[in-house]
Design a protein around this motif. Structure first.
Motif, short mmCIF file in Angstrom:
data_model
loop_
_atom_site.label_atom_id
_atom_site.label_comp_id
_atom_site.label_asym_id
_atom_site.label_seq_id
_atom_site.Cartn_x
_atom_site.Cartn_y
_atom_site.Cartn_z
N UNK A 1 -10.29 5.28 1.58
CA UNK A 1 -10.20 4.90 2.99
C UNK A 1 -9.63 3.50 3.06
N UNK A 2 -8.72 3.27 4.01
CA UNK A 2 -8.10 1.94 4.11
C UNK A 2 -7.87 1.56 5.56
N UNK A 3 -7.54 0.29 5.76
CA UNK A 3 -7.27 -0.22 7.11
C UNK A 3 -6.01 -1.07 7.07
N UNK A 4 -5.45 -1.25 8.25
CA UNK A 4 -4.29 -2.14 8.42
C UNK A 4 -4.69 -3.18 9.46
N UNK A 5 -4.59 -4.45 9.10
CA UNK A 5 -4.95 -5.54 10.01
C UNK A 5 -3.70 -6.12 10.66
N UNK A 6 -3.90 -6.86 11.73
CA UNK A 6 -2.78 -7.51 12.42
C UNK A 6 -2.09 -8.50 11.49
N UNK A 7 -0.79 -8.60 11.63
CA UNK A 7 -0.02 -9.62 10.92
C UNK A 7 -0.17 -10.92 11.70
N UNK A 8 -0.59 -11.96 11.03
CA UNK A 8 -0.72 -13.28 11.66
C UNK A 8 0.51 -14.08 11.24
N UNK A 9 1.36 -14.36 12.19
CA UNK A 9 2.65 -14.97 11.90
C UNK A 9 2.62 -16.48 12.12
N UNK A 10 3.37 -17.18 11.27
CA UNK A 10 3.57 -18.62 11.45
C UNK A 10 5.02 -18.83 11.87
N UNK B 1 1.20 3.14 9.91
CA UNK B 1 2.02 1.98 10.21
C UNK B 1 1.24 0.96 11.02
N UNK B 2 0.51 1.43 12.03
CA UNK B 2 -0.11 0.54 13.00
C UNK B 2 -1.48 0.02 12.58
N UNK B 3 -1.87 -1.08 13.21
CA UNK B 3 -3.18 -1.67 12.98
C UNK B 3 -4.26 -0.63 13.29
N UNK B 4 -5.22 -0.52 12.39
CA UNK B 4 -6.32 0.42 12.60
C UNK B 4 -7.15 0.54 11.34
N UNK B 5 -8.26 1.25 11.46
CA UNK B 5 -9.13 1.46 10.31
C UNK B 5 -9.47 2.94 10.23
N UNK B 6 -10.09 3.33 9.14
CA UNK B 6 -10.46 4.73 8.96
C UNK B 6 -9.33 5.61 8.48
N UNK B 7 -8.22 5.01 8.10
CA UNK B 7 -7.13 5.79 7.50
C UNK B 7 -7.63 6.33 6.16
N UNK B 8 -7.23 7.55 5.81
CA UNK B 8 -7.62 8.13 4.53
C UNK B 8 -6.40 8.66 3.82
N UNK B 9 -6.36 8.40 2.52
CA UNK B 9 -5.26 8.89 1.69
C UNK B 9 -5.88 9.46 0.41
N UNK B 10 -5.20 10.43 -0.15
CA UNK B 10 -5.70 11.11 -1.34
C UNK B 10 -4.58 11.19 -2.37
N UNK B 11 -4.94 11.02 -3.62
CA UNK B 11 -3.99 11.18 -4.72
C UNK B 11 -4.11 12.60 -5.25
N UNK B 12 -2.98 13.28 -5.38
CA UNK B 12 -2.94 14.64 -5.92
C UNK B 12 -2.05 14.61 -7.16
N UNK B 13 -2.59 15.04 -8.29
CA UNK B 13 -1.81 15.06 -9.52
C UNK B 13 -0.79 16.19 -9.51
N UNK B 14 0.44 15.88 -9.92
CA UNK B 14 1.48 16.89 -10.11
C UNK B 14 1.47 17.35 -11.56
N UNK B 15 0.93 16.52 -12.42
CA UNK B 15 0.88 16.75 -13.87
C UNK B 15 -0.34 17.63 -14.18
N UNK B 16 -0.11 18.88 -14.57
CA UNK B 16 -1.21 19.83 -14.81
C UNK B 16 -1.91 19.60 -16.15
#
Length: 168
Positions: free
Chosen positions: A72-81, A45-60
């Protein structure tokens, strides 16, 4: 063997859990629809980097190319107007209480109306809009903000009534 292709890996804070979207492609480059689930930092949820997510198939029936399964992904600050007026730019008195949030583009997940959000008569008002989460959001330089709040001046125009004489 399916290859996973990940969407945008630099996400912007939105006040909700998020992770990059993934699509799967076969050896010919054709998109394949399969059942899958995410593991890892799926509750980011929060701003940060180095988050990791993996896709796992349910379909055999398929196997996933392990070199593409993780992202690997990051979340940047929301810049509001500052919120802007929706539609035709007019708020006209109608005899009822009128709410700022009904007429302005306002991201309620990230912003809160601290005061001045209701008008009951034709006239000028000032809404004070505040950031809900200053660790993950900030105002843009152009917003005119002071600290975690911005002032938005708004007006309710007088109603223009027309009478029709029916000859009696």
């Amino acid at each position: 063997l399916l290859k996973a292709e990940w969407g945008n890996t630099e996400l912007q804070y939105n006040g909700k859990e998020q992770c990059p979207e993934v699509k799967f492609y076969d050896g010919n480059g054709k998109e394949v629809s399969v059942e899958f689930h995410y593991t890892g930092d799926v509750n980011a949820v929060n701003v940060g980097s180095g988050y990791k997510v993996r896709a796992e198939l349910d379909d055999t029936a398929y196997q996933l190319d392990e070199t593409t399964a993780e992202c690997e992904f990051s979340i940047t600050k929301a810049i509001m107007t500052a919120p802007t007026l929706k539609g035709d730019g007019k708020i006209v008195y109608n005899g009822n209480e009128l709410k700022f949030e009904d007429y302005y583009e306002l991201n309620k997940d990230l912003l809160n109306i601290a005061s001045g959000g209701v008008g009951v008569n034709a006239g000028n008002y000032t809404a004070i809009i505040e950031l809900k989460d200053t660790a993950n959001c900030e105002w843009s330089a152009e917003s005119g903000a002071t600290g975690n709040t911005v002032q938005v001046k708004w007006s309710i125009e007088k109603a223009h009534l027309t009478a029709v004489w029916n000859g009696d």
